[in-house]
Design a protein around this motif. Sequence first.
Motif, PDB file in Angstrom:
ATOM      1  N   ASN A  24      40.519   8.164 -11.184  1.00  0.00           N
ATOM      2  CA  ASN A  24      40.484   8.235  -9.676  1.00  0.00           C
ATOM      3  C   ASN A  24      39.859   9.490  -9.073  1.00  0.00           C
ATOM      4  O   ASN A  24      39.015   9.619  -8.118  1.00  0.00           O
ATOM      5  N   ALA A  25      40.355  10.630  -9.503  1.00  0.00           N
ATOM      6  CA  ALA A  25      39.685  11.998  -8.801  1.00  0.00           C
ATOM      7  C   ALA A  25      38.453  11.868  -9.180  1.00  0.00           C
ATOM      8  O   ALA A  25      37.644  12.414  -8.272  1.00  0.00           O
ATOM      9  N   THR A  26      37.888  11.754 -10.375  1.00  0.00           N
ATOM     10  CA  THR A  26      36.512  11.693 -10.741  1.00  0.00           C
ATOM     11  C   THR A  26      35.707  10.805  -9.843  1.00  0.00           C
ATOM     12  O   THR A  26      34.661  10.985  -9.151  1.00  0.00           O
ATOM     13  N   PHE A  27      35.995   9.391  -9.733  1.00  0.00           N
ATOM     14  CA  PHE A  27      35.482   8.499  -8.798  1.00  0.00           C
ATOM     15  C   PHE A  27      35.441   8.964  -7.457  1.00  0.00           C
ATOM     16  O   PHE A  27      34.303   8.988  -6.690  1.00  0.00           O
ATOM     17  N   LEU A  28      36.498   9.715  -6.977  1.00  0.00           N
ATOM     18  CA  LEU A  28      36.503  10.151  -5.503  1.00  0.00           C
ATOM     19  C   LEU A  28      35.647  11.298  -5.285  1.00  0.00           C
ATOM     20  O   LEU A  28      35.376  11.540  -3.733  1.00  0.00           O
TER      21      LEU A  28
END
Length: 665
Positions: A299-303
């Motif tokens: 999620n952190a990578t996507f965001l």
Amino acid sequence: MYKGQITINNIPINVYEYNTIVVGSGAASLNAADALFKLGQKDIALVTEGMNRGTSRNTGSDKQTYYKQSTSIKDADSPLKMAKTLFNGGAMHGDIALVEAALSLKSFYKLIDIGVPFPHDTFGQYVGYMTDHDENSRASSVGPLTSKYMTEQLEEEVRKNGTDIFDRFLVISILKDEFNEEAVGVLALDIKNMDEKNYGLSLFNCRNIIYGTGGPASIYYRSVFPKSQSGATGIALEAGVKANNLTEWQYGIASIKFRWNLSGTYQQVIPRYISTDMDMNDEKEFLGDYFKNPTDLLNATFLKGYQWPFDSRKLTNNGSSVIDLLIYIETQIKGRRVFLDFTKNPSCATVSGGLDFNLLGKEAYEYLKNSNAFLKTPIDRLAKMNPLSIDLYKKNNIDLEKEYLEIDVCAQHQNGGLAGDIWWESNLKNFFPVGEANGTLGIYRPGGSALNSTQVGSYRAAELIKNKYYQKPMELDKFITKVNNQVMRKVNLIERIKIEDHKKSNLIEFQERLQKEMSKIGAFIRDKQKIEKGLIMLNKTFKEFTDLVYINDLKELPTVFRIYDMIITQIACLSSILEYINKGGDSRGSYLISDEDGLYEIRINDMVLKFSLEKDFRDKICETVIDENDGIDVFHNWVDVRPIPEYDSWFENVWEEYRQKKIYN
């Protein structure tokens, strides 16, 4: 036009005269030159270090944004509403926010009229999308090269106008009437014609200076600014031009071999982050050192795609900006190299060589599903959603389908800069900083507002000049009298530079040492004690400048002056950062201030970083001026932000003030 040659201290110097000199060749400078011409002021010239060297021409991102008032039928918008969005970002004057909003559509439609292909729908609506720090769909784009298209079309207009262009001229001094604090000209190096007789020195006598030299791109080593871009904030500060918000920058993940911002789909396809030693051995997926849960890592990578700039508020609760911090630890503290790998998925979420999409959070899952991008590898997903992003790197000799992409957290944009009023005129009369050189933008600006600011500010400067400062420059004899001592100071600097023709100059290694130190202590991780030590070192370096550098050939003089300018700017920026910390300012915007008593902490293995977020002084602006004596003395003044003007405007009264030109007073 050429006025002849004068002699100062036995040095023959060419002199040119114009009503207005426009410095720079980016989107702001070219628009200023075009606007002046079309408003009727044709006694102008554009002076540039290189027509194709600037940031506007050479940078972009996944989907480079132009931010303007919404024109879509679904968005109820107005200049006042947009101004509030800009103003609410903090540390921005409300009257300037209103100007940038009010003229955003005029500037946007001009670009369309000259050929910039912003997209519209069947009904002629220039529909937009929502960018960061934005509540309306105000953003538009031509793709990753939006500012390049803008610059190319604006240059075409300037050339059609027949405006004089002095290409390969480096401005090294802003000349002024020191008694009246009024800009009267510039001193430049004619880079193509430098010799020992006059060093290529050229004088421009003018009534006005529009200064579009871009941000101070050279002060950091880890930077996404093109290497050809250096900026010239330092010599404006040296001339007494006030700056504001020099603390405020944006930092974000970028590739470093080919300098490019890695936002948008580059992150949303969820590539693998790895670090290696300097020889590309000892490969490690280092994000797992912090994110113990695969879903949090994904999620952190996507965001990061949406939340590309580092943001101190996005460090808690496994926020996306933790990734920037982890990269900093790998590169700056551990001395390793960091890469994106688009050929494999993060190992924590790999099943049979593919990504386990069930581990994604709702937002990432739905985005990839709606994009029909439930594909095996990051490069497959990137090819589906944004094939041009792969082509871009191939054109720059990097094949994302086969090789790792080296990255770092880099300086990307300065929100602060030289100060100007609602006509972009600085405290130095007749001097107009425009574009990124001007510090209109505050702490949290909507993505793309910088491009709008280049067009609005440059038009405003042109409009004021046409209606108020249209007179010819002063008589040549009077001009020479006023600037003689200022020219001699630069001549003396040139003559103190050592020429060592038997060995290679030390300019590059000298500059890189200072840039690396600035990236370490004055970028997005800031510590008071380190900054204090850095300032002592930089001030000592400036005092001893001509003893520390040497060149092999006179042709290296431009680099000497770029470094000279860089050091002045580094001192001013670090001093402003220290002033903010000493005032009690906490982490804000795109930087973290290390605070042993901080209310928040980040633990990564045996490293602990504490910080606070409460005191951000968003209702104030820190103004900065310098005084150059034996060294650089920096002075700061805190002012309250001016509110957004809200009043009942009556057309008949506005018409009268406009006809009588009272609006320019």
